[in-house]
Design a protein around this motif. Structure first.
Motif, mmCIF file in Angstrom:
data_model
loop_
_atom_site.group_PDB
_atom_site.id
_atom_site.type_symbol
_atom_site.label_atom_id
_atom_site.label_comp_id
_atom_site.label_asym_id
_atom_site.label_seq_id
_atom_site.Cartn_x
_atom_site.Cartn_y
_atom_site.Cartn_z
ATOM 1 N N UNK A 3 -0.923 -4.710 2.391
ATOM 2 C CA UNK A 3 -0.132 -5.908 2.065
ATOM 3 C C UNK A 3 1.312 -5.510 1.805
ATOM 4 N N UNK A 4 2.205 -5.883 2.710
ATOM 5 C CA UNK A 4 3.619 -5.613 2.479
ATOM 6 C C UNK A 4 4.153 -6.427 1.307
ATOM 7 N N UNK A 5 3.429 -7.453 0.921
ATOM 8 C CA UNK A 5 3.798 -8.258 -0.248
ATOM 9 C C UNK A 5 3.767 -7.407 -1.518
ATOM 10 N N UNK A 6 2.973 -6.318 -1.499
ATOM 11 C CA UNK A 6 2.865 -5.429 -2.661
ATOM 12 C C UNK A 6 3.925 -4.322 -2.660
ATOM 13 N N UNK A 7 4.737 -4.250 -1.613
ATOM 14 C CA UNK A 7 5.756 -3.206 -1.511
ATOM 15 C C UNK A 7 7.097 -3.790 -1.960
ATOM 16 N N UNK A 8 7.601 -3.281 -3.055
ATOM 17 C CA UNK A 8 8.832 -3.784 -3.672
ATOM 18 C C UNK A 8 10.047 -3.579 -2.771
ATOM 19 N N UNK A 9 10.894 -4.587 -2.717
ATOM 20 C CA UNK A 9 12.174 -4.508 -2.004
ATOM 21 C C UNK A 9 13.257 -5.013 -2.954
ATOM 22 N N UNK A 10 13.996 -4.099 -3.521
ATOM 23 C CA UNK A 10 14.992 -4.503 -4.495
ATOM 24 C C UNK A 10 14.340 -4.919 -5.803
ATOM 25 N N UNK A 11 15.067 -5.678 -6.583
ATOM 26 C CA UNK A 11 14.588 -6.066 -7.907
ATOM 27 C C UNK A 11 13.543 -7.178 -7.865
ATOM 28 N N UNK A 12 13.717 -8.146 -6.976
ATOM 29 C CA UNK A 12 12.830 -9.304 -6.975
ATOM 30 C C UNK A 12 12.069 -9.515 -5.676
ATOM 31 N N UNK A 13 12.417 -8.812 -4.604
ATOM 32 C CA UNK A 13 11.810 -9.084 -3.304
ATOM 33 C C UNK A 13 10.674 -8.155 -2.949
ATOM 34 N N UNK A 14 10.091 -8.417 -1.781
ATOM 35 C CA UNK A 14 9.073 -7.543 -1.212
ATOM 36 C C UNK A 14 9.261 -7.520 0.302
ATOM 37 N N UNK A 15 8.472 -6.693 0.990
ATOM 38 C CA UNK A 15 8.655 -6.494 2.434
ATOM 39 C C UNK A 15 7.807 -7.432 3.294
ATOM 40 N N UNK A 16 7.062 -8.339 2.706
ATOM 41 C CA UNK A 16 6.235 -9.258 3.490
ATOM 42 C C UNK A 16 7.119 -10.164 4.346
ATOM 43 N N UNK A 17 6.868 -10.183 5.637
ATOM 44 C CA UNK A 17 7.628 -11.012 6.581
ATOM 45 C C UNK A 17 9.132 -10.771 6.484
ATOM 46 N N UNK A 18 9.520 -9.504 6.355
ATOM 47 C CA UNK A 18 10.945 -9.216 6.196
ATOM 48 C C UNK A 18 11.391 -7.980 6.982
ATOM 49 N N UNK A 19 10.735 -7.681 8.097
ATOM 50 C CA UNK A 19 11.131 -6.547 8.933
ATOM 51 C C UNK A 19 11.836 -7.083 10.174
#
Length: 131
Positions: A108-124
């Motif tokens: 689940x890319x939703x579980x991979x942190x991106x910055x302070x508040x985001x995640x990598x789900x649907x963001x590549x």
């Protein structure tokens, strides 16, 4: 109580064995060529239901600064082949946030942190894969 906990732990381990995600060392295309990474459109809270739907393959040393528009911001789970790494960006032309994934399964890319508040789900939006 210890027996119940042990049985529950065993059940969870067996659930992971039925996962839909392919093992990293088995990634090959239809012609038998090695794939660096496979990225899937679906993920799920239950790991055995992740890596579903359509997928896009990244081949060794493939550099894609602009992902095909049909895949932009659509990837939710991925598998990276053994001895490979996949670097992804949140914006086209390798702009925005950057993340490097080593060999393994990301259910689940939703579980991979991106910055302070985001995640990598649907963001590549761009990637580079190397083996």
């Amino acid at each position: 109580m210890k027996v119940v906990f042990a049985l529950l732990l065993c059940a969870l381990c067996f659930l992971g064995l039925d996962a839909q995600c392919p093992e990293p060392n088995t990634l090959k295309d239809f012609e038998g060529n090695k794939i660096c990474a496979r990225m899937f459109e679906h993920s799920n809270y239950y790991y055995e239901q992740s890596c579903g739907g359509e997928y896009i393959d990244a081949y060794p040393n493939e550099d894609v600064p602009i992902i095909p528009s049909s895949w932009n911001n659509r990837i939710s789970s991925l598998v990276v082949n053994k001895l490979c790494s996949l670097t992804v960006w949140s914006r086209t032309k390798k702009n925005g946030k950057k993340k490097k994934f080593s060999s393994g399964i990301v259910y689940r890319l939703k579980d991979v942190q991106q910055g302070l508040f985001g995640n990598w789900d649907n963001d590549i939006s761009a990637y580079y894969c190397v083996c």
